[in-house]
Motif scaffolding. Sequence first.
Motif: not given
Length: 583
Positions: A367-371, A429-431
């Motif tokens: 989930a690198a892009g969530v932040e 989102q990562p899901l």
Amino acid sequence: MSDRPLHLKLLLIDPDPIFRLGLRVALETIPHLQVVADVPTDTAALQVLAEIATPEQNQVNLIVLELGNGSSSESQQLGLQFCRQIKALYPHIPILLLSSVSTPELLLAAKNTGANGYCPKGISISELVPIMQEIANGGYYYWSGTAGINSPSPHLPFARLRNNIRLSGINHINNTLTAVASQLKIPGLPILDKAILAGQRRELLAARWLVNHLLAAPEERQPIQTPQPLPPPISYLTSAISKPELQQMQTVVPPLLSPKALQSTLFASCINKLQFPLENLTDIPLEIDILREDKKRELLYFILQKVSQELDELRSPPLEIKQLPELKNRILNNLWKSAMTNFYGKFSRITVGEINIEIVDFLLNNAAGVETEILNKIPLVEELFSYLLWQIDLYVDNTSYSAGSEPANSQASMILENLLIHVANGVVQPLLNFLADVEPIKQNFYDRHLISTREIERFRNNLSWKYRLNNYVNEPQAIFESRYELFVFAPRGIAEISIYAPRNQELAKLSGVPLVVTLLLEFRDAIAPRLQSLLSFLGSGIVFILTQIIGRGLGLVARGILQGIGSVSLTEKTLKRNSEKNK
């Protein structure tokens, strides 16, 4: 009326777990009595009430509440504030104070908030149950041993019938008031509609006052609580009033809300709004749109609980206000991770192909892009936490709002709702990126309209396009126009509003395509008025040529033709008449 006892459905609220357990065990031996839930805090109670305490479901018909812990003045004031919240949100549910508090002034204040009765802790179950039955049936009971609190006589003619009619009427009026207030909060409502709804609200308030005062016995008449601006602190009034008057006011004037009470008020409003439909009414796709409505609501509840826990942790040990900007990203990250763990289940596993995956660990590691895409872009987080932790006045939409005022709470509520929605998007989102088309995931979480592989891929493509459009166009435009877009809970679903915000620092950091977008916007703003003037001038010239020259010319030609036709006809008639005479 029937003497058959009402089936009591109780909600117990008390911070002492041993007392709650003992009381629950004792009460559950009574055949017609059911303890629906027992909770330690006001936040937990409001969540339970939001889920089950609607007039249609009628799953709770009495709240049993500890007013305070008997020693802390702050906890007692919080108890009074909580009574007001319950009566504002659920006026059809009576409240019985089963409390260690016995101060006459506090109990009188509790009665004025709308509490329907009081009994001290230690009362026997055989005495307590009939009192509960009386209050649940619409009566009032205050322990006769309490000085200064008079219990209304239950033996007045038709008192119970009259009181039931009064409560029924007030309940209907309150439900209508809630619906009108919800419509007034819809973003972008036309001015005429606002005026009509405001008029309806005034009429309903007048009707509620009349019903309360005409149908209540004199000793039962209490002002129905409505949100009012808080009075100035007592310290501001000491120079203008005498000491006896000040002592009297100290038992009547409510103090300024503490930060904890302010948080409770705000969260109660948010929990109430979470009962609205959660359909996305905007043109912007949201990650949570793929979830079933019950799953959306569950996720948002989890996040709200985690926000409350984060605030409690920030209060102990006390955080300095200058530390908040440094901790903001860490707070949001903790909030997101906690919500992920609770929503998917800490130890939940699924099988993908031949691999057994622990869902939470897998998603957190991917989930690198969530932040960068979601969490770090949530606006006004520092302002919200400063407001809830230190009662710092809110400066939003180019206006300063005093802490604790109704407008400030309204603005803080919008910021909180936007925070919940964005964090929820970050949880989903990562899901969608890695486990979107896994059958157990689809069956457990997705809306049935978005469960096919084709619909999932279409949904993911729309989200991908949203991110590109936001990064290159929408976000630079919002920065250039000094505004934020917030998602809020409206009566018909999730809506979008725009507020002013100074964003000059972000504007100075733009580069590449986003900078080009702002330059194009500026060029358009510079050239558009000139083009408009030129087009207006050319348009006026064309209109003049068409109407004054060509139009008039065509009109003259047409007139000549008509006159010629008329002359020919007249000549023919004259010749015909002369030929007849010669004959």
